[in-house]
Write a protein that holds these residues in place. Sequence first.
Motif, PDB file in Angstrom:
ATOM      1  N   GLY A  13       0.801  -1.214   0.000  1.00 31.52           N
ATOM      2  CA  GLY A  13       0.000   0.000   0.000  1.00 31.52           C
ATOM      3  C   GLY A  13       0.834   1.263   0.000  1.00 31.52           C
ATOM      4  N   VAL A  14       0.199   2.351  -0.392  1.00 30.81           N
ATOM      5  CA  VAL A  14       0.820   3.673  -0.334  1.00 30.81           C
ATOM      6  C   VAL A  14      -0.133   4.606   0.402  1.00 30.81           C
ATOM      7  N   TYR A  15       0.381   5.233   1.470  1.00 30.51           N
ATOM      8  CA  TYR A  15      -0.397   6.240   2.197  1.00 30.51           C
ATOM      9  C   TYR A  15       0.157   7.613   1.847  1.00 30.51           C
ATOM     10  N   LEU A  16      -0.704   8.515   1.378  1.00 27.53           N
ATOM     11  CA  LEU A  16      -0.341   9.886   1.029  1.00 27.53           C
ATOM     12  C   LEU A  16      -1.007  10.834   2.020  1.00 27.53           C
ATOM     13  N   HIS A  17      -0.202  11.621   2.727  1.00 29.19           N
ATOM     14  CA  HIS A  17      -0.761  12.521   3.740  1.00 29.19           C
ATOM     15  C   HIS A  17      -0.789  13.951   3.227  1.00 29.19           C
ATOM     16  N   TRP A  18      -2.022  14.472   3.018  1.00 30.56           N
ATOM     17  CA  TRP A  18      -2.218  15.882   2.664  1.00 30.56           C
ATOM     18  C   TRP A  18      -2.556  16.614   3.957  1.00 30.56           C
ATOM     19  N   PRO A  19      -1.670  17.478   4.465  1.00 34.73           N
ATOM     20  CA  PRO A  19      -1.784  17.927   5.857  1.00 34.73           C
ATOM     21  C   PRO A  19      -2.659  19.141   6.108  1.00 34.73           C
ATOM     22  N   PHE A  20      -3.302  19.682   5.076  1.00 32.35           N
ATOM     23  CA  PHE A  20      -3.984  20.967   5.231  1.00 32.35           C
ATOM     24  C   PHE A  20      -5.480  20.801   5.477  1.00 32.35           C
ATOM     25  N   CYS A  21      -6.009  21.670   6.343  1.00 32.25           N
ATOM     26  CA  CYS A  21      -7.437  21.691   6.678  1.00 32.25           C
ATOM     27  C   CYS A  21      -7.949  23.125   6.616  1.00 32.25           C
ATOM     28  N   ALA A  22      -9.258  23.242   6.465  1.00 32.81           N
ATOM     29  CA  ALA A  22      -9.869  24.570   6.514  1.00 32.81           C
ATOM     30  C   ALA A  22      -9.904  25.096   7.939  1.00 32.81           C
ATOM     31  N   SER A  23     -10.039  24.188   8.916  1.00 35.16           N
ATOM     32  CA  SER A  23      -9.992  24.554  10.331  1.00 35.16           C
ATOM     33  C   SER A  23      -9.545  23.344  11.124  1.00 35.16           C
ATOM     34  N   LYS A  24      -9.088  23.581  12.351  1.00 40.07           N
ATOM     35  CA  LYS A  24      -8.599  22.506  13.202  1.00 40.07           C
ATOM     36  C   LYS A  24      -9.694  22.135  14.198  1.00 40.07           C
ATOM     37  N   CYS A  25     -10.166  20.889  14.164  1.00 39.14           N
ATOM     38  CA  CYS A  25     -11.209  20.451  15.093  1.00 39.14           C
ATOM     39  C   CYS A  25     -10.638  20.348  16.507  1.00 39.14           C
ATOM     40  N   PRO A  26     -11.418  20.685  17.532  1.00 37.29           N
ATOM     41  CA  PRO A  26     -10.884  20.758  18.894  1.00 37.29           C
ATOM     42  C   PRO A  26     -10.530  19.408  19.512  1.00 37.29           C
ATOM     43  N   TYR A  27     -10.974  18.305  18.902  1.00 39.43           N
ATOM     44  CA  TYR A  27     -10.642  16.973  19.423  1.00 39.43           C
ATOM     45  C   TYR A  27      -9.485  16.336  18.665  1.00 39.43           C
ATOM     46  N   CYS A  28      -9.007  16.979  17.605  1.00 41.90           N
ATOM     47  CA  CYS A  28      -8.089  16.350  16.654  1.00 41.90           C
ATOM     48  C   CYS A  28      -6.634  16.512  17.074  1.00 41.90           C
ATOM     49  N   ASP A  29      -5.891  15.378  17.109  1.00 43.23           N
ATOM     50  CA  ASP A  29      -4.454  15.444  17.332  1.00 43.23           C
ATOM     51  C   ASP A  29      -3.681  14.911  16.125  1.00 43.23           C
ATOM     52  N   PHE A  30      -4.353  14.835  14.964  1.00 44.10           N
ATOM     53  CA  PHE A  30      -3.689  14.412  13.735  1.00 44.10           C
ATOM     54  C   PHE A  30      -2.747  15.512  13.256  1.00 44.10           C
ATOM     55  N   ASN A  31      -1.864  15.158  12.342  1.00 43.04           N
ATOM     56  CA  ASN A  31      -0.949  16.142  11.773  1.00 43.04           C
ATOM     57  C   ASN A  31      -1.687  16.939  10.701  1.00 43.04           C
ATOM     58  N   SER A  32      -2.456  17.923  11.150  1.00 46.33           N
ATOM     59  CA  SER A  32      -3.228  18.765  10.233  1.00 46.33           C
ATOM     60  C   SER A  32      -2.959  20.228  10.555  1.00 46.33           C
ATOM     61  N   HIS A  33      -2.969  21.059   9.509  1.00 46.65           N
ATOM     62  CA  HIS A  33      -2.543  22.446   9.642  1.00 46.65           C
ATOM     63  C   HIS A  33      -3.467  23.365   8.847  1.00 46.65           C
ATOM     64  N   VAL A  34      -3.724  24.528   9.414  1.00 48.64           N
ATOM     65  CA  VAL A  34      -4.530  25.558   8.747  1.00 48.64           C
ATOM     66  C   VAL A  34      -3.584  26.648   8.254  1.00 48.64           C
ATOM     67  N   ARG A  35      -3.723  27.016   6.994  1.00 50.21           N
ATOM     68  CA  ARG A  35      -2.884  28.066   6.414  1.00 50.21           C
ATOM     69  C   ARG A  35      -3.775  29.159   5.828  1.00 50.21           C
ATOM     70  N   ARG A  36      -3.448  30.405   6.131  1.00 47.37           N
ATOM     71  CA  ARG A  36      -4.243  31.526   5.613  1.00 47.37           C
ATOM     72  C   ARG A  36      -4.006  31.721   4.118  1.00 47.37           C
ATOM     73  N   ALA A  37      -2.767  31.585   3.693  1.00 47.87           N
ATOM     74  CA  ALA A  37      -2.443  31.777   2.274  1.00 47.87           C
ATOM     75  C   ALA A  37      -2.763  30.497   1.500  1.00 47.87           C
ATOM     76  N   PRO A  38      -3.117  30.609   0.231  1.00 46.57           N
ATOM     77  CA  PRO A  38      -3.381  29.417  -0.580  1.00 46.57           C
ATOM     78  C   PRO A  38      -2.162  28.497  -0.634  1.00 46.57           C
ATOM     79  N   VAL A  39      -2.410  27.203  -0.613  1.00 48.91           N
ATOM     80  CA  VAL A  39      -1.334  26.224  -0.681  1.00 48.91           C
ATOM     81  C   VAL A  39      -0.834  26.119  -2.121  1.00 48.91           C
ATOM     82  N   ASP A  40       0.472  26.112  -2.286  1.00 50.24           N
ATOM     83  CA  ASP A  40       1.076  25.971  -3.614  1.00 50.24           C
ATOM     84  C   ASP A  40       1.019  24.490  -4.001  1.00 50.24           C
ATOM     85  N   GLU A  41      -0.115  24.073  -4.579  1.00 45.38           N
ATOM     86  CA  GLU A  41      -0.317  22.657  -4.863  1.00 45.38           C
ATOM     87  C   GLU A  41       0.703  22.128  -5.871  1.00 45.38           C
ATOM     88  N   ALA A  42       1.090  22.939  -6.834  1.00 43.47           N
ATOM     89  CA  ALA A  42       2.051  22.478  -7.839  1.00 43.47           C
ATOM     90  C   ALA A  42       3.396  22.145  -7.191  1.00 43.47           C
TER      91      ALA A  42
END
Length: 388
Positions: A13-42
């Motif tokens: 298997g291959v696991y791909l982690h996309w770390p960005f979220c629109a907001s951080k849920c208060p129960y979440c301890d996953f590696n997730s991040h909110v960024r104000r500027a648009p993510v440079d997807e390219a």
Amino acid sequence: MVPEHPTRDVGFGVYLHWPFCASKCPYCDFNSHVRRAPVDEARYLSAFRTEIAHAAARTRGRRVSSVFLGGGTPSLMQPATVAGLLEAIEAAWGTTLDVEITLEANPTSVEAGRFRGYRAAGVNRVSLGVQALDDASLKGLGRLHSAAEAFAALRTAAAHFERTSFDLIYARPGQSPAAWRAELGEAIARAAEHLSLYQLTIEPGTPFHGLAAAGRLVPPDEDTARALYDVTQEVCSGAGLPAYEISNHARPGAQSRHNLLYWRYGEYAGIGPGAHGRLVTETGRLGTVTERSPEAWLALVEARGHGIVETEDLSAQDQGDEFLVMGLRLSEGIDPARYAALSGRPLDPERIAMLAGDGLIARLPDGRIAATARGAPVLNALVAELSA
């Protein structure tokens, strides 16, 4: 070719982690991040391609049987980015004819056009983070979507993908077994084949942990939590979605093959910020961990071709312990012979007999052993006893 190793063929298997979220849920301890500027997807796509190539060079001879795009919120990606990721995997390893490709999505980021794009890119399974079916509970969990948006997202997913799943969180503050029974009935009526049902846990470092410490958030007591768990098993089994793993329920044949690969202790590459992997190398089984910070990971990959910051040669005891921790979560249980091959020693038959006598594990007809309904809630204690 794949080095000889005592692991049955459960795929690669291959696991791909996309770390960005629109907001951080208060129960979440996953590696997730909110960024104000648009993510440079390219730029991130280029880095993912580089790290995929690095992983492929260490795992020659494999063919990918499952891909999981998790996060974070992968459904914030443009379909072209997802297509680029899957093209890189195909070029690096190749995929099996029946490859399962799952993408996690939040109801707030579900759009019919975007889902058509994901399907065209090759995604064939979607897992939706619904979490609750009423607006008050969703607000309490810090979710951005409403129940109506969740139901609409489920309809959109079903229109574009043959295989769908969604998550719910239970053991929420103030939740009664009767209320959960009703909510679960509504969820099953809307579920095509698979549900992931997680008890709320208060994780250190999260806002919920601070609220609980201050007495402003009170989760159900132990007896109520156990009653909620029992309702979960009863209702889902009665509706034809028995638990195949402690928190996951599916109709026959609809289990998540990627997650089964984890629980059966298979081999997988972890790609992206904060991803974990388990690879079989020339010297044995290896654990890998990548840099958690998205920007730091990006810099590492661009500088040296990968973002791995931790590697661990897993000892025979490590492998045996991990095999128990993962495999005993499954209703199918574990093969004691495989444990012996991984750990270099057999399970103690006297301990097995003692735990079976206490009703905590069962010996299955094919020689496997599995946690019982009584043993599943105390799985950590079972693992400790068996591995001692």
